[in-house]
Motif scaffolding. Structure first.
Motif, PDB file in Angstrom:
ATOM      1  N   ARG A 127      25.918  39.599  18.814  1.00  0.00           N
ATOM      2  CA  ARG A 127      25.378  40.823  19.506  1.00  0.00           C
ATOM      3  C   ARG A 127      25.916  40.950  20.691  1.00  0.00           C
ATOM      4  O   ARG A 127      25.693  42.050  21.504  1.00  0.00           O
ATOM      5  CB  ARG A 127      23.864  40.754  19.540  1.00  0.00           C
ATOM      6  N   GLY A 128      26.896  40.085  21.422  1.00  0.00           N
ATOM      7  CA  GLY A 128      27.360  40.180  22.642  1.00  0.00           C
ATOM      8  C   GLY A 128      26.383  39.519  23.639  1.00  0.00           C
ATOM      9  O   GLY A 128      26.521  39.636  24.840  1.00  0.00           O
ATOM     10  N   VAL A 129      25.276  38.553  23.162  1.00  0.00           N
ATOM     11  CA  VAL A 129      24.554  38.040  24.014  1.00  0.00           C
ATOM     12  C   VAL A 129      24.948  36.549  24.144  1.00  0.00           C
ATOM     13  O   VAL A 129      25.411  35.965  23.204  1.00  0.00           O
ATOM     14  CB  VAL A 129      22.881  38.111  23.496  1.00  0.00           C
ATOM     15  N   PRO A 130      24.900  35.968  25.322  1.00  0.00           N
ATOM     16  CA  PRO A 130      25.075  34.685  25.718  1.00  0.00           C
ATOM     17  C   PRO A 130      24.400  33.644  24.751  1.00  0.00           C
ATOM     18  O   PRO A 130      23.151  33.969  24.631  1.00  0.00           O
ATOM     19  CB  PRO A 130      24.751  34.493  27.284  1.00  0.00           C
ATOM     20  N   ALA A 131      25.181  32.756  24.116  1.00  0.00           N
ATOM     21  CA  ALA A 131      24.302  31.806  23.350  1.00  0.00           C
ATOM     22  C   ALA A 131      23.268  30.731  23.976  1.00  0.00           C
ATOM     23  O   ALA A 131      22.706  30.398  23.311  1.00  0.00           O
ATOM     24  CB  ALA A 131      25.506  31.110  22.466  1.00  0.00           C
ATOM     25  N   LYS A 132      23.737  30.652  25.178  1.00  0.00           N
ATOM     26  CA  LYS A 132      22.876  30.004  25.949  1.00  0.00           C
ATOM     27  C   LYS A 132      22.977  30.409  27.489  1.00  0.00           C
ATOM     28  O   LYS A 132      24.087  31.030  27.830  1.00  0.00           O
ATOM     29  CB  LYS A 132      23.375  28.402  25.908  1.00  0.00           C
ATOM     30  N   PRO A 133      22.202  30.233  28.388  1.00  0.00           N
ATOM     31  CA  PRO A 133      22.061  30.602  29.677  1.00  0.00           C
ATOM     32  C   PRO A 133      23.423  30.013  30.535  1.00  0.00           C
ATOM     33  O   PRO A 133      23.997  28.924  30.309  1.00  0.00           O
ATOM     34  CB  PRO A 133      21.086  29.847  30.555  1.00  0.00           C
ATOM     35  N   ILE A 134      24.314  30.709  31.040  1.00  0.00           N
ATOM     36  CA  ILE A 134      25.531  30.607  31.596  1.00  0.00           C
ATOM     37  C   ILE A 134      25.775  30.769  33.111  1.00  0.00           C
ATOM     38  O   ILE A 134      26.602  31.032  33.379  1.00  0.00           O
ATOM     39  CB  ILE A 134      26.362  31.215  30.898  1.00  0.00           C
ATOM     40  N   THR A 135      24.727  31.009  33.830  1.00  0.00           N
ATOM     41  CA  THR A 135      25.050  31.358  35.355  1.00  0.00           C
ATOM     42  C   THR A 135      25.936  30.358  36.076  1.00  0.00           C
ATOM     43  O   THR A 135      25.705  29.000  35.849  1.00  0.00           O
ATOM     44  CB  THR A 135      23.541  31.227  35.949  1.00  0.00           C
ATOM     45  N   GLY A 136      26.780  30.732  36.584  1.00  0.00           N
ATOM     46  CA  GLY A 136      27.702  29.774  37.294  1.00  0.00           C
ATOM     47  C   GLY A 136      28.910  30.480  37.864  1.00  0.00           C
ATOM     48  O   GLY A 136      29.045  31.689  38.060  1.00  0.00           O
ATOM     49  N   THR A 137      29.838  29.726  38.660  1.00  0.00           N
ATOM     50  CA  THR A 137      30.920  30.312  39.213  1.00  0.00           C
ATOM     51  C   THR A 137      32.295  29.558  38.772  1.00  0.00           C
ATOM     52  O   THR A 137      32.177  28.288  38.402  1.00  0.00           O
ATOM     53  CB  THR A 137      30.764  30.008  40.686  1.00  0.00           C
ATOM     54  N   ILE A 138      33.202  30.246  38.871  1.00  0.00           N
ATOM     55  CA  ILE A 138      34.678  29.925  38.752  1.00  0.00           C
ATOM     56  C   ILE A 138      35.337  30.039  40.057  1.00  0.00           C
ATOM     57  O   ILE A 138      35.588  31.228  40.367  1.00  0.00           O
ATOM     58  CB  ILE A 138      35.219  30.445  37.262  1.00  0.00           C
ATOM     59  N   THR A 139      35.945  29.195  40.617  1.00  0.00           N
ATOM     60  CA  THR A 139      36.485  29.147  41.890  1.00  0.00           C
ATOM     61  C   THR A 139      37.999  29.193  41.791  1.00  0.00           C
ATOM     62  O   THR A 139      38.394  28.149  41.512  1.00  0.00           O
ATOM     63  CB  THR A 139      35.904  28.243  42.966  1.00  0.00           C
ATOM     64  N   LEU A 140      38.743  30.217  42.227  1.00  0.00           N
ATOM     65  CA  LEU A 140      40.287  30.153  42.046  1.00  0.00           C
ATOM     66  C   LEU A 140      40.699  29.987  43.590  1.00  0.00           C
ATOM     67  O   LEU A 140      40.107  30.616  44.532  1.00  0.00           O
ATOM     68  CB  LEU A 140      40.821  31.314  41.597  1.00  0.00           C
ATOM     69  N   THR A 141      41.834  29.236  44.018  1.00  0.00           N
ATOM     70  CA  THR A 141      42.426  29.117  45.089  1.00  0.00           C
ATOM     71  C   THR A 141      43.913  29.302  45.199  1.00  0.00           C
ATOM     72  O   THR A 141      44.737  29.031  44.294  1.00  0.00           O
ATOM     73  CB  THR A 141      41.836  27.987  45.998  1.00  0.00           C
ATOM     74  N   THR A 142      44.531  29.704  46.323  1.00  0.00           N
ATOM     75  CA  THR A 142      45.904  29.742  46.617  1.00  0.00           C
ATOM     76  C   THR A 142      46.046  28.835  48.050  1.00  0.00           C
ATOM     77  O   THR A 142      46.766  29.414  48.779  1.00  0.00           O
ATOM     78  CB  THR A 142      46.553  31.037  46.556  1.00  0.00           C
ATOM     79  N   GLY A 143      45.507  27.829  48.088  1.00  0.00           N
ATOM     80  CA  GLY A 143      45.816  27.032  49.300  1.00  0.00           C
ATOM     81  C   GLY A 143      44.557  27.435  50.487  1.00  0.00           C
ATOM     82  O   GLY A 143      43.553  26.898  50.256  1.00  0.00           O
ATOM     83  N   THR A 144      44.776  28.525  51.244  1.00  0.00           N
ATOM     84  CA  THR A 144      43.632  28.745  52.096  1.00  0.00           C
ATOM     85  C   THR A 144      43.068  29.786  51.626  1.00  0.00           C
ATOM     86  O   THR A 144      41.754  30.024  52.038  1.00  0.00           O
ATOM     87  CB  THR A 144      44.417  29.228  53.351  1.00  0.00           C
ATOM     88  N   ALA A 145      43.241  30.790  50.700  1.00  0.00           N
ATOM     89  CA  ALA A 145      42.479  31.795  50.080  1.00  0.00           C
ATOM     90  C   ALA A 145      41.737  31.341  48.965  1.00  0.00           C
ATOM     91  O   ALA A 145      42.316  30.625  48.244  1.00  0.00           O
ATOM     92  CB  ALA A 145      43.228  32.869  50.082  1.00  0.00           C
ATOM     93  N   THR A 146      40.445  32.107  48.689  1.00  0.00           N
ATOM     94  CA  THR A 146      39.750  31.411  47.430  1.00  0.00           C
ATOM     95  C   THR A 146      39.030  32.969  47.091  1.00  0.00           C
ATOM     96  O   THR A 146      38.775  33.685  47.938  1.00  0.00           O
ATOM     97  CB  THR A 146      38.624  30.558  47.885  1.00  0.00           C
ATOM     98  N   ARG A 147      38.778  32.982  45.717  1.00  0.00           N
ATOM     99  CA  ARG A 147      38.108  33.780  45.135  1.00  0.00           C
ATOM    100  C   ARG A 147      37.236  33.433  44.199  1.00  0.00           C
ATOM    101  O   ARG A 147      37.365  32.364  43.445  1.00  0.00           O
ATOM    102  CB  ARG A 147      38.894  34.963  44.372  1.00  0.00           C
TER     103      ARG A 147
END
Length: 160
Positions: A127-147
């Motif tokens: 149904r497109g519903v998360p199978a379990k709660p998934i609140t969180g972050t994924i952090t990407l970096t290129t040295g000094t910059a982050t997203r």
């Protein structure tokens, strides 16, 4: 004659002020156009889009689908459909597989120390519903910059 000299001095002063303002604006804006920053922004937006893709694949295929985040090496992710029904990513189930640190995203790295969703699937049911709660972050970096790609409880992703 003195009127012409005053006009020239006034014009020169205005030109110097304009050039100074342009220099400051260019100095502030140039880091935003660096190849590292552009690669990082593109990678983060693509990762957020793949969360939506996994959700839509679950609905379209009428099965579990998700996104598996890898922290090994530079990191990466796999968008997958769960073909064998074990609710996890297995090799051969990938719809798209991305490894950071190579190709278009050679400069981009996953930062596992600042990511809360590493080595675990973000899984959606049919149904497109998360199978379990998934609140969180994924952090990407290129040295000094982050997203950060932030995943909400409903399975929606946004880039910060």
């Amino acid at each position: 004659m003195s009127t012409q000299v005053n006009i020239r001095k006034g014009g020169l002063l205005e030109l110097l002020i304009v050039l100074g303002i342009l220099g400051v604006l260019l100095g502030l804006g140039l880091p935003l156009l660096s190849p590292n920053r552009l690669a990082l922004d593109t990678a983060a937006r693509s990762l957020a889009a793949q969360v939506t893709r996994a959700r839509l694949e679950a609905i379209r295929q009428n099965t579990f689908a998700g996104l598996m985040i890898f922290t090994e090496g530079a990191g990466g992710y796999a968008t997958f459909t769960d073909k064998n029904g074990n609710r996890t990513y297995d090799p051969g189930e990938a719809v798209q597989l991305v490894h950071f640190g190579q190709g278009d995203w050679a400069r981009v790295r996953l930062d596992p120390s600042r990511s809360t969703l590493g080595n675990m699937p973000i899984l959606f049911d049919s149904r497109g519903v998360p199978a379990k709660p998934i609140t969180g972050t994924i952090t990407l970096t290129t040295g000094t910059a982050t997203r950060k790609v932030i995943i909400s409880q409903q399975g929606r992703a946004r880039v910060e």
